[in-house]
Design a protein around this motif. Structure first.
Motif, PDB file in Angstrom:
ATOM      1  N   SER A 164       0.831  -1.199   0.000  1.00 43.29           N
ATOM      2  CA  SER A 164       0.000   0.000   0.000  1.00 43.29           C
ATOM      3  C   SER A 164       0.872   1.258   0.000  1.00 43.29           C
ATOM      4  O   SER A 164       1.733   1.433   0.874  1.00 43.29           O
ATOM      5  CB  SER A 164      -0.902  -0.007   1.253  1.00 43.29           C
ATOM      6  OG  SER A 164      -1.322   1.296   1.565  1.00 43.29           O
ATOM      7  N   VAL A 165       0.615   2.118  -0.997  1.00 40.60           N
ATOM      8  CA  VAL A 165       1.340   3.390  -1.078  1.00 40.60           C
ATOM      9  C   VAL A 165       1.065   4.211   0.184  1.00 40.60           C
ATOM     10  O   VAL A 165       1.969   4.690   0.865  1.00 40.60           O
ATOM     11  CB  VAL A 165       0.880   4.180  -2.337  1.00 40.60           C
ATOM     12  CG1 VAL A 165       1.408   5.599  -2.327  1.00 40.60           C
ATOM     13  CG2 VAL A 165       1.286   3.446  -3.604  1.00 40.60           C
ATOM     14  N   ASP A 307      -3.164   3.798 -12.225  1.00 41.55           N
ATOM     15  CA  ASP A 307      -3.593   5.160 -12.572  1.00 41.55           C
ATOM     16  C   ASP A 307      -3.400   5.494 -14.048  1.00 41.55           C
ATOM     17  O   ASP A 307      -3.786   6.581 -14.492  1.00 41.55           O
ATOM     18  CB  ASP A 307      -2.864   6.189 -11.688  1.00 41.55           C
ATOM     19  CG  ASP A 307      -3.277   6.066 -10.241  1.00 41.55           C
ATOM     20  OD1 ASP A 307      -4.332   5.467  -9.966  1.00 41.55           O
ATOM     21  OD2 ASP A 307      -2.537   6.557  -9.359  1.00 41.55           O
ATOM     22  N   ILE A 329      -5.717  -3.676  -8.681  1.00 39.55           N
ATOM     23  CA  ILE A 329      -5.606  -2.822  -7.481  1.00 39.55           C
ATOM     24  C   ILE A 329      -6.982  -2.350  -6.997  1.00 39.55           C
ATOM     25  O   ILE A 329      -7.298  -2.476  -5.818  1.00 39.55           O
ATOM     26  CB  ILE A 329      -4.717  -1.574  -7.755  1.00 39.55           C
ATOM     27  CG1 ILE A 329      -3.385  -1.981  -8.404  1.00 39.55           C
ATOM     28  CG2 ILE A 329      -4.494  -0.764  -6.473  1.00 39.55           C
ATOM     29  CD1 ILE A 329      -2.416  -2.726  -7.539  1.00 39.55           C
TER      30      ILE A 329
HETATM   31  N1  EPU Z   1      -5.329  -1.435   0.915  1.00 41.48           N
HETATM   32  C1  EPU Z   1      -5.777  -2.179   1.988  1.00 41.48           C
HETATM   33  N2  EPU Z   1      -5.600  -1.670   3.247  1.00 41.48           N
HETATM   34  C2  EPU Z   1      -4.994  -0.462   3.451  1.00 41.48           C
HETATM   35  C3  EPU Z   1      -4.548   0.287   2.350  1.00 41.48           C
HETATM   36  C4  EPU Z   1      -4.732  -0.237   1.090  1.00 41.48           C
HETATM   37  O1  EPU Z   1      -6.303  -3.271   1.825  1.00 41.48           O
HETATM   38  O2  EPU Z   1      -4.864  -0.072   4.614  1.00 41.48           O
HETATM   39  C5  EPU Z   1      -5.502  -1.987  -0.446  1.00 41.48           C
HETATM   40  C6  EPU Z   1      -6.397  -1.112  -1.317  1.00 41.48           C
HETATM   41  O3  EPU Z   1      -7.765  -1.454  -1.145  1.00 41.48           O
HETATM   42  C7  EPU Z   1      -5.871  -1.387  -2.711  1.00 41.48           C
HETATM   43  C8  EPU Z   1      -4.375  -1.651  -2.489  1.00 41.48           C
HETATM   44  O4  EPU Z   1      -4.225  -1.934  -1.100  1.00 41.48           O
HETATM   45  O5  EPU Z   1      -6.454  -2.550  -3.227  1.00 41.48           O
HETATM   46  C9  EPU Z   1      -3.450  -0.503  -2.842  1.00 41.48           C
HETATM   47  O6  EPU Z   1      -3.901   0.689  -2.220  1.00 41.48           O
HETATM   48  P1  EPU Z   1      -2.898   1.859  -1.824  1.00 41.48           P
HETATM   49  O7  EPU Z   1      -2.930   2.029  -0.363  1.00 41.48           O
HETATM   50  O8  EPU Z   1      -1.584   1.623  -2.495  1.00 41.48           O
HETATM   51  O9  EPU Z   1      -3.587   3.114  -2.500  1.00 41.48           O
HETATM   52  P2  EPU Z   1      -3.673   4.592  -1.921  1.00 41.48           P
HETATM   53  O10 EPU Z   1      -2.451   4.918  -1.161  1.00 41.48           O
HETATM   54  O11 EPU Z   1      -4.978   4.810  -1.246  1.00 41.48           O
HETATM   55  C10 EPU Z   1      -2.462   5.704  -3.924  1.00 41.48           C
HETATM   56  C11 EPU Z   1      -2.771   6.799  -4.902  1.00 41.48           C
HETATM   57  C12 EPU Z   1      -3.807   6.321  -5.901  1.00 41.48           C
HETATM   58  C13 EPU Z   1      -3.278   5.070  -6.608  1.00 41.48           C
HETATM   59  C14 EPU Z   1      -2.886   4.004  -5.574  1.00 41.48           C
HETATM   60  C15 EPU Z   1      -2.211   2.796  -6.199  1.00 41.48           C
HETATM   61  C16 EPU Z   1      -2.406   8.748  -3.562  1.00 41.48           C
HETATM   62  C17 EPU Z   1      -2.987   9.915  -2.863  1.00 41.48           C
HETATM   63  N3  EPU Z   1      -3.261   7.955  -4.169  1.00 41.48           N
HETATM   64  O12 EPU Z   1      -3.690   5.422  -3.265  1.00 41.48           O
HETATM   65  O13 EPU Z   1      -3.915   7.359  -6.852  1.00 41.48           O
HETATM   66  O14 EPU Z   1      -4.269   4.536  -7.452  1.00 41.48           O
HETATM   67  O15 EPU Z   1      -1.962   4.574  -4.629  1.00 41.48           O
HETATM   68  O16 EPU Z   1      -1.067   3.165  -6.887  1.00 41.48           O
HETATM   69  O17 EPU Z   1      -1.200   8.574  -3.581  1.00 41.48           O
HETATM   70  C18 EPU Z   1      -4.877   8.770  -8.426  1.00 41.48           C
HETATM   71  O18 EPU Z   1      -3.879   9.494  -8.322  1.00 41.48           O
HETATM   72  O19 EPU Z   1      -5.744   8.901  -9.326  1.00 41.48           O
HETATM   73  C19 EPU Z   1      -5.062   7.690  -7.463  1.00 41.48           C
HETATM   74  C20 EPU Z   1      -6.233   7.088  -7.251  1.00 41.48           C
END
Ligand code: EPU
Length: 427
Positions: A164-165, A307, A329
């Motif tokens: 997770s990012v 993305d 994702i």
């Molecule tokens: N996940 C979990 N538990 C958590 C966190 C994430 O199960 O506590 C799962 C999510 O449901 C998903 C996967 O892990 O299936 C990856 O999620 P991640 O946490 O990496 O996503 P994010 O941090 O919420 C960021 C970007 C998104 C991008 C994703 C993946 C930011 C602000 N947002 O989201 O960007 O799609 O990483 O690369 O950095 C966009 O810019 O349009 C955008 C949606």
């Protein structure tokens, strides 16, 4: 109702400069809260997500001194509140970085559960797990997240269940000023994770391994900025212009980008028969025919970025042959395909898979922008197709693309941003 009116078709040519990375900036802005003083940032994208972040920081007591809309000094000396307003934080997902940053500085933090979006479930269990491992107590109640620490956070071994990012960056933020050493395993390796670590290290943090599977953080007592930090260029904005250039059979040089970050996209472009030339910090994309079809499976960096999935679908929609997209994702990231079908695309999407049969032409239509990247894809589709495309829900697009209309129009597109004041009169 606001809309983008895209007059197609067009061929994009010329040069376009990429802005700073949204997903770096939304973590680096709250990261400045770890400094009880001033931070100077440049190459910050002037987009609505960042303006929302600035509003939140100002509500906590941060002061901003602008050198330009993309460069400013933030003074966090007098930040004395760690309770971020529901109204402001519920607007967008990335407000979750306030948790890690504020927990690093204060003993009690409260933010609302991060805002919803159209990509499907977005849990934050891994963020919470990381904070708890570091010694915080976290409670989710009445739409808010409350995090508390008694004394300083203590270094810990954290193994993330999913890559997770957000959880990786939040764990870094919370561990930077913790006592002792934190090891985070199974982390995200995206360019913005490395950018956040580089920013914090430039302030005196001790973070090693960002960009690999394991990050080691040796806690430091305080952070201080010595020189201005420049945010990296936006990987996804770069990819969006690459797709637009190729889809319109254009010839575009994209400047101020990092070609290394584009490798998963560049590889697919070459598979599709699109010419890509890298030169220092610029990429030239040239195309004069329909692309060959290809298939993609999204995965964390350095895999194919989710993305970029909707934008790549436009190339497949007009390709020679059939391509398959597997989205690994986000569970609801194919809603936009219904909009493309309205434009004449031949797409069948079920669950995590979309099968895209390339067609000769797309036709202008009113379409919705379901989320930020789907919205960018709708604009590209509008540039390709015959006739006029009206893209609604522009706020999604303006969240993450700086001057998108001006940038496309400077390459030969004909896009208008229209605010329809007569809405409702006809009813
Ligand atoms: N996940 C979990 N538990 C958590 C966190 C994430 O199960 O506590 C799962 C999510 O449901 C998903 C996967 O892990 O299936 C990856 O999620 P991640 O946490 O990496 O996503 P994010 O941090 O919420 C960021 C970007 C998104 C991008 C994703 C993946 C930011 C602000 N947002 O989201 O960007 O799609 O990483 O690369 O950095 C966009 O810019 O349009 C955008 C949606």
């Amino acid at each position: 109702m606001e809309k983008f009116v895209v007059h197609g078709p067009c061929r994009l040519t010329g040069e376009v400069k990429i802005s700073g990375a949204k997903n770096s900036a939304v973590a680096i802005l709250p990261a400045t809260l770890l400094v009880k003083g001033k931070c100077h940032l440049e190459n910050v994208p002037n987009i609505s997500d960042i303006r929302s972040y600035i509003e939140i920081l100002e509500s906590l007591g941060s002061k901003f001194e602008y050198i330009s809309p993309n460069e400013f000094i933030i003074d966090n000396t007098n930040v004395n509140s760690a309770i971020a307003s529901y109204e402001l934080t519920s607007k967008f997902r990335a407000s979750y970085y306030l948790l890690g940053a504020l927990l690093g500085r204060f003993n009690e933090v409260q933010i609302s559960l991060p805002g919803g979006c159209n990509l499907g479930a977005r849990p934050i269990d891994q963020h919470i797990k990381a904070f708890e491992k570091l010694g915080a107590t976290v409670e989710v109640k009445n739409g808010n997240v409350y995090a508390k620490k008694k004394d300083a956070l203590k270094g810990a071994h954290i193994f993330l269940d999913v890559v997770s990012v957000g959880a990786t960056m939040n764990a870094i933020l919370a561990a930077t000023l913790a006592e002792g050493t934190t090891i985070i395993e199974n982390v995200a390796k995206e360019p913005h994770v490395v950018d956040l670590a580089n920013f914090l290290n430039s302030l005196g943090a001790n973070i090693k391994g960002a960009g690999t599977d394991t990050i080691k953080i040796t806690g430091v007592k305080e952070l201080k900025q010595v020189s201005c930090y420049s945010i990296i260029p936006d990987q996804i904005e770069t990819g969006t212009f690459m797709v637009a250039a190729a889809a319109t059979k254009g010839d575009v040089t994209i400047t101020n980008c990092i070609p290394k970050h584009m490798e998963p996209i560049t590889a697919k472009f070459r598979e599709a028969g699109i010419e890509v030339y890298e030169n220092g910090s610029s990429i030239r994309v040239k195309m004069d025919k329909r692309p060959n079809s290809f298939s993609i499976k999204t995965s964390p960096y350095p895999g194919f970025p989710t993305d970029m999935q909707p934008q790549m679908c436009i190339l497949l929609a007009i390709a020679n042959g059939t391509g398959i997209i597997v989205e690994n994702i986000w569970e609801s990231r194919f809603q936009y395909t219904d909009e493309l079908v309205k434009m004449g695309a031949d797409i069948s999407a079920h669950g995590t898979t979309a099968i895209v049969k390339g067609v000769d032409k797309l036709y202008g239509s009113p379409v919705q922008s379901h989320d930020l990247r789907a919205g960018a894809a709708m604009i590209i589709a509008g540039l390709v197709c015959e006739g006029v495309t009206e893209v609604y829900n522009t706020h999604h697009i303006l969240r993450g693309y700086e001057n998108i209309v001006e940038k496309f129009n400077s390459l030969g597109a004909n896009i208008e941003y229209v605010k329809d004041d007569t809405e409702g009169l006809a009813k």
